[in-house]
Design a protein around this motif. Structure first.
Motif, mmCIF file in Angstrom:
data_model
loop_
_atom_site.group_PDB
_atom_site.id
_atom_site.type_symbol
_atom_site.label_atom_id
_atom_site.label_comp_id
_atom_site.label_asym_id
_atom_site.label_seq_id
_atom_site.Cartn_x
_atom_site.Cartn_y
_atom_site.Cartn_z
ATOM 1 N N SER A 159 53.843 27.535 63.517
ATOM 2 C CA SER A 159 52.913 26.958 63.935
ATOM 3 C C SER A 159 52.819 26.532 65.447
ATOM 4 O O SER A 159 54.260 25.847 65.500
ATOM 5 N N ASN A 160 52.083 26.603 66.270
ATOM 6 C CA ASN A 160 51.768 26.016 67.581
ATOM 7 C C ASN A 160 51.301 24.312 67.207
ATOM 8 O O ASN A 160 50.764 23.871 66.379
ATOM 9 N N PRO A 161 51.668 23.563 68.207
ATOM 10 C CA PRO A 161 50.626 21.964 68.214
ATOM 11 C C PRO A 161 49.400 22.281 67.571
ATOM 12 O O PRO A 161 48.610 23.165 68.231
ATOM 13 N N LEU A 162 48.489 21.488 66.591
ATOM 14 C CA LEU A 162 47.682 21.731 66.670
ATOM 15 C C LEU A 162 46.439 21.404 67.731
ATOM 16 O O LEU A 162 46.330 20.580 68.688
ATOM 17 N N GLU A 163 45.686 21.663 67.750
ATOM 18 C CA GLU A 163 44.745 22.168 68.836
ATOM 19 C C GLU A 163 43.275 21.044 68.445
ATOM 20 O O GLU A 163 42.587 21.667 67.129
ATOM 21 N N LEU A 164 43.100 19.691 68.961
ATOM 22 C CA LEU A 164 42.018 18.701 69.179
ATOM 23 C C LEU A 164 41.064 19.462 69.993
ATOM 24 O O LEU A 164 41.569 19.083 71.018
ATOM 25 N N PRO A 165 39.818 19.442 69.604
ATOM 26 C CA PRO A 165 38.526 18.944 71.496
ATOM 27 C C PRO A 165 38.942 17.299 71.337
ATOM 28 O O PRO A 165 38.946 16.683 70.517
ATOM 29 N N ASP A 166 38.691 17.260 72.693
ATOM 30 C CA ASP A 166 38.857 15.616 73.551
ATOM 31 C C ASP A 166 37.267 15.486 72.436
ATOM 32 O O ASP A 166 36.291 16.300 71.944
ATOM 33 N N GLY A 167 37.521 14.322 72.217
ATOM 34 C CA GLY A 167 36.200 13.128 71.394
ATOM 35 C C GLY A 167 35.788 12.053 72.122
ATOM 36 O O GLY A 167 35.973 12.094 73.842
ATOM 37 N N GLU A 168 35.351 11.445 71.810
ATOM 38 C CA GLU A 168 34.132 10.399 72.665
ATOM 39 C C GLU A 168 35.003 8.629 72.257
ATOM 40 O O GLU A 168 35.350 8.696 71.723
ATOM 41 N N ALA A 169 35.158 8.968 73.922
ATOM 42 C CA ALA A 169 36.109 7.475 73.866
ATOM 43 C C ALA A 169 35.159 6.092 72.736
ATOM 44 O O ALA A 169 34.159 6.104 73.638
ATOM 45 N N TYR A 170 35.808 5.379 73.248
ATOM 46 C CA TYR A 170 35.644 4.006 71.611
ATOM 47 C C TYR A 170 36.940 3.681 71.580
ATOM 48 O O TYR A 170 38.038 3.543 71.494
ATOM 49 N N THR A 171 36.325 1.543 72.087
ATOM 50 C CA THR A 171 36.653 0.550 71.837
ATOM 51 C C THR A 171 36.752 0.171 70.675
ATOM 52 O O THR A 171 35.823 -0.056 70.026
ATOM 53 N N ASP A 172 37.474 0.656 69.359
ATOM 54 C CA ASP A 172 37.645 -0.050 68.186
ATOM 55 C C ASP A 172 39.023 -1.366 67.972
ATOM 56 O O ASP A 172 39.597 -1.161 68.480
ATOM 57 N N GLU A 173 37.873 -1.502 66.956
ATOM 58 C CA GLU A 173 39.061 -3.007 66.915
ATOM 59 C C GLU A 173 39.909 -2.983 66.138
ATOM 60 O O GLU A 173 40.585 -3.736 66.051
ATOM 61 N N PHE A 174 40.416 -1.947 65.814
ATOM 62 C CA PHE A 174 40.908 -1.594 64.334
ATOM 63 C C PHE A 174 42.407 -1.342 65.922
ATOM 64 O O PHE A 174 43.609 -1.569 65.326
ATOM 65 N N PHE A 175 42.147 0.272 66.412
ATOM 66 C CA PHE A 175 43.151 0.352 66.801
ATOM 67 C C PHE A 175 43.436 0.395 68.555
ATOM 68 O O PHE A 175 44.020 1.046 69.293
ATOM 69 N N GLY A 176 42.685 -0.440 69.131
ATOM 70 C CA GLY A 176 41.372 -0.653 70.280
ATOM 71 C C GLY A 176 41.454 0.639 71.029
ATOM 72 O O GLY A 176 39.943 1.212 70.607
ATOM 73 N N ASP A 177 41.873 0.941 72.362
ATOM 74 C CA ASP A 177 41.366 2.290 72.757
ATOM 75 C C ASP A 177 41.198 4.111 72.229
ATOM 76 O O ASP A 177 42.404 3.918 72.391
ATOM 77 N N VAL A 178 39.980 4.462 72.104
ATOM 78 C CA VAL A 178 40.457 5.730 70.724
ATOM 79 C C VAL A 178 39.921 6.673 71.303
ATOM 80 O O VAL A 178 38.560 6.586 71.950
ATOM 81 N N GLU A 179 39.972 7.703 70.233
ATOM 82 C CA GLU A 179 38.695 8.679 70.404
ATOM 83 C C GLU A 179 38.094 9.518 69.167
ATOM 84 O O GLU A 179 39.505 9.304 68.345
ATOM 85 N N THR A 180 37.238 9.489 69.086
ATOM 86 C CA THR A 180 36.346 9.929 67.546
ATOM 87 C C THR A 180 35.494 10.909 67.942
ATOM 88 O O THR A 180 34.996 11.316 69.245
ATOM 89 N N TYR A 181 35.277 11.277 66.191
ATOM 90 C CA TYR A 181 34.235 12.651 66.307
ATOM 91 C C TYR A 181 33.535 12.180 65.731
ATOM 92 O O TYR A 181 33.611 11.494 64.402
ATOM 93 N N ARG A 182 31.864 12.731 65.585
ATOM 94 C CA ARG A 182 30.846 12.584 64.497
ATOM 95 C C ARG A 182 30.493 13.801 64.681
ATOM 96 O O ARG A 182 30.749 14.615 65.323
ATOM 97 N N ASN A 183 29.791 14.455 63.233
ATOM 98 C CA ASN A 183 28.675 15.318 62.795
ATOM 99 C C ASN A 183 29.927 16.329 62.499
ATOM 100 O O ASN A 183 29.904 16.649 61.569
ATOM 101 N N GLN A 184 30.453 16.635 63.340
ATOM 102 C CA GLN A 184 31.941 17.758 63.032
ATOM 103 C C GLN A 184 32.915 17.940 63.729
ATOM 104 O O GLN A 184 32.947 17.418 64.781
ATOM 105 N N LEU A 185 33.334 18.840 63.139
ATOM 106 C CA LEU A 185 35.700 18.901 63.605
ATOM 107 C C LEU A 185 35.917 20.093 63.575
ATOM 108 O O LEU A 185 35.678 20.110 62.383
#
Length: 710
Positions: free
Chosen positions: A73-99
């Motif tokens: 396999s090649n590296p996993l391809e993930l779409p860009d997520g929504e930028a979010y500042t998270d209390e656990f991990f800091g600046d992250v990207e998240t997905y809602r509804n579906q991925l």
């Protein structure tokens, strides 16, 4: 100034939290993030998540690993997520509804199916995060360039979704409809009871403590259901639970005011899971039963169901007594002693006003305990899992408390005078303190008491968090009354008040000496902050402390002067609080696990594996801000006797650090009914775990380990 600092601290505690979902309605992870996988062609695998409203997945916590099959396999391809500042991990990207994540690569010619290990983690908007989750999926491959009907099975509701690892068993791995997976029957067992049968299908299990039964009928009410013994089970959704894998017969006693034959409607709500598969949402079934004529135990129509009414008052009084005792013992904890010294000094300099001072101090303690209880209950209602000392997981709160301690120390050192009136040049020491000073001393006593846990507090607070809000506040007030009780006795028992030393010049020297415990408390808080956010946070708060000292010194110098210098001095003091806001927003640094010899970092998966291997495990849940935790570690857990007891029992020592917010540790605490740290649990080779008291002794720990090894 002090009011402003306290307001800033309260604002940090009451930061808004999204509430798209109630914690009571929290979905099982397989429903919150429904995973499916399919091969759209032999060299392209799609992993798809349907994400429920009010939930989200982390981009950086999503990954796929090949377990079995010919696939490069090649590296996993993930779409860009929504930028979010998270209390656990800091600046992250998240997905809602579906991925949809895509894995491409080259497939071996003879490959018919591939197995993947899919890892992901997500949260609910209420602030509850699921532990990292791993699911093994099997994906059937299309034959050549054409399609294979097995691919549709693998991509829709086949073995990949529910963890079946054998393609040949794809159809057998499908979950049954809930009516077939869990059957329910009810019949009359006489005029005063019902016989209930819950029948999970093979490969399914039923939760005992997530099952309720109600009856509707003229003059008939239900008592508490009598369950047969259940089996202990480690469940990925609810932790350690009691379940039934086989058909179970339970009895439901009835109270009757109507002795004639009666038709009853029996309504039960229960929840269960497929072993190593999905968990069903709560299910409700209804049955109609004809109850024969006969007399039963008379009961009013509004008698409470499930719980005997006589038990609640006893439990409440016991909880209040335990809370009162815990509050009294809290006076002996090292975190409270600096403030108690201040209160003793205040009573000594108060002359004949000990009664008034004790009442104002008690008012401050009770108001603060009520406020802490109300905040904790409100945040729990919003979906946050919190307990005693939860505010110290917030670095902004730690920074604000450190600056408060420094400000009090500067006041005791004579840099600034809090509480003096503008005409105070000729006032006595007693007038300087006043009701506001006594009230604030009570507030401060509660603030500095929060890192400590006294004996009896855990049981009382566990009762409070499980009770109604009104009862919970009563328990918190009982804790406050216990903390204030020694000074109430001094104020209202003349024989005790007369033993206080007489006011004199010695008190000014003592006041200056008491500044140093305040400075040491600030140093300890900064040490905790260093553990949470690193050296940069310490530098910011120390800079704020210097600016705070400058502002307070300037305020004192400008107290009797023109308005402009006082306004400028107040602005400097406000600027000193800027690091509090910055520190609260700093990301959690990557921290290496402490290299402690013979200590295993807490992991629920690791704990489960050790239990399957039949190992004895000693779990220590601790935090750097927990004074009781550190005292136990120094006096018991760091001693050679503890290591000897571990070796004799063949036990594994596992430690969890709750200094920062950690959903996995929070879930573990809640599964054992704990409202905070410390928590010590001994897991035997077989049988139920044992929770040890808050304060440890060497003999207690050694005895528990020896018993677990047998």
């Amino acid at each position: 100034m002090t009011r402003w600092l306290l307001a800033a601290l309260a604002a940090l505690l009451l930061a808004p939290t999204a509430q798209a979902v109630d914690e009571a309605d929290l979905l099982p992870i397989d429903q919150a993030f429904a995973l499916s996988a399919r091969a759209t062609e032999r060299g392209r695998i799609e992993f798809h998540w349907e994400i429920a409203p009010g939930y989200y997945l982390y981009r950086h916590r999503t990954g796929v690993e090949l377990v079995e099959g010919g696939f490069k396999s090649n590296p996993l391809e993930l779409p860009d997520g929504e930028a979010y500042t998270d209390e656990f991990f800091g600046d992250v990207e998240t997905y809602r509804n579906q991925l949809t994540a895509v894995l491409t690569g080259a497939t071996a010619d003879d490959a018919t199916a591939l197995r993947f290990k899919v890892k992901y983690q997500g949260c609910a908007d209420v602030g509850v995060c699921y532990p990292p989750h791993t699911k093994t999926v099997t994906v059937a491959l299309p034959a050549g360039a054409g399609g294979d009907p097995l691919a549709a099975l693998g991509g829709a509701r086949g073995p990949d979704l529910f963890g079946d690892t054998d393609p040949a068993r794809a159809a057998g791995g499908l979950p049954l409809p809930e009516e077939q997976a869990f059957r329910f029957e009810a019949i009359a067992g006489g005029p005063d009871k019902l016989l209930l049968r819950f029948d999970p299908a093979p490969g399914y299990y039923l939760y005992r403590d997530r099952s309720t039964v109600e009856v509707e009928g003229d003059g008939v009410t239900a008592g508490a259901i009598n369950w047969p013994p259940a089996q202990s089970h480690r469940d990925e959704h609810f932790g350690d639970v009691m379940v039934y894998f086989d058909p179970v017969d339970a009895t439901l006693p009835l109270q009757r005011t109507n002795t004639a034959a009666t038709v009853l409607t029996v309504r039960t709500t229960f929840q269960g899971c497929q072993t190593d598969g999905i968990c069903y949402p709560p299910m409700t079934r209804t049955a109609t039963v004809t109850l024969p004529a006969g007399a039963g135990a008379a009961a009013p129509a509004d008698a409470p169901r499930e719980t005997p009414p006589a038990r609640a008052p006893t439990a409440l009084w016991l909880a209040l007594l335990l809370a009162l005792g815990g509050g009294v013992i809290l006076n002996l904890m090292p975190c409270v002693l600096p403030v108690l010294s201040l209160k003793a000094l205040s009573l000594a300099q108060g002359g004949g006003q000990a009664k008034r001072q004790a009442l104002w101090y008690t008012a401050g303690v009770l108001a603060s305990f009520a406020a802490v209880g109300a905040i904790a209950l409100a945040l729990r209602q919003a979906g946050l899992a919190l307990g005693w000392g939860f505010q110290l997981q917030q670095p902004g709160v730690i920074a604000a408390l450190a600056l408060v301690m420094i400000a009090i120390g500067l006041s005791l050192s004579g840099v600034v005078s809090f509480g003096a009136s503008l005409a105070g040049t000729g006032q006595s020491l007693a007038q300087k303190s006043g009701p506001a000073g006594d009230f604030f001393t009570g507030v401060l006593a509660v603030v500095v008491a929060s890192p400590c846990t006294a004996p009896f507090m855990g049981t009382a607070l566990a009762f409070a968090f499980a009770a109604s809000p009104a009862v919970a506040i009563l328990v918190f007030l009982a804790l406050g009354l216990g903390l204030a009780l020694p000074f109430l006795l001094i104020g209202f028992v003349p024989a005790l008040a007369s033993r206080l030393p007489k006011p004199g010049a010695w008190m000014d020297t003592l006041k200056q000496v008491l500044a140093f415990p305040m400075y040491l408390t600030a140093v300890w808080l900064l040490w905790v902050l260093a553990k949470q956010r690193g050296a940069d946070a310490i530098g910011l708060v120390l800079a704020g402390a210097v600016v705070l000292g400058l502002g307070l010194w300037w305020w004192e110098k400008a107290r009797w002067g023109r308005l402009l210098p006082r306004v400028l001095a107040a602005l400097v003091v406000l600027a000193a609080l800027w690091p509090v806001l910055v520190v609260q927003r700093m990301p959690v640094p990557e921290r290496a696990v402490a290299a402690e010899e013979g200590v295993v970092a807490f992991s629920q998966d690791k704990l489960d594996q050790l239990r399957r291997d039949g190992r004895v495990v000693f779990v220590n849940m601790t935090a750097d801000w927990c004074v009781t935790c550190k005292a136990n570690e120094r006096t018991v857990l760091a001693r050679e006797g503890f290591r000897t007891a571990l070796d004799a029992a063949g036990a594994v020592y596992m430690k969890g650090d709750w200094t920062d917010v950690d959903p996995a540790i929070t879930a573990f605490l809640e599964s054992h009914g704990a409202v905070g740290v410390p928590l010590y649990v001994v897991y035997p080779r077989n049988g139920e775990p044992r929770v040890l008291p808050t304060v440890l002794t060497q003999d207690l720990v050694a005895g528990a380990l020896a018993e677990a090894a047998n």
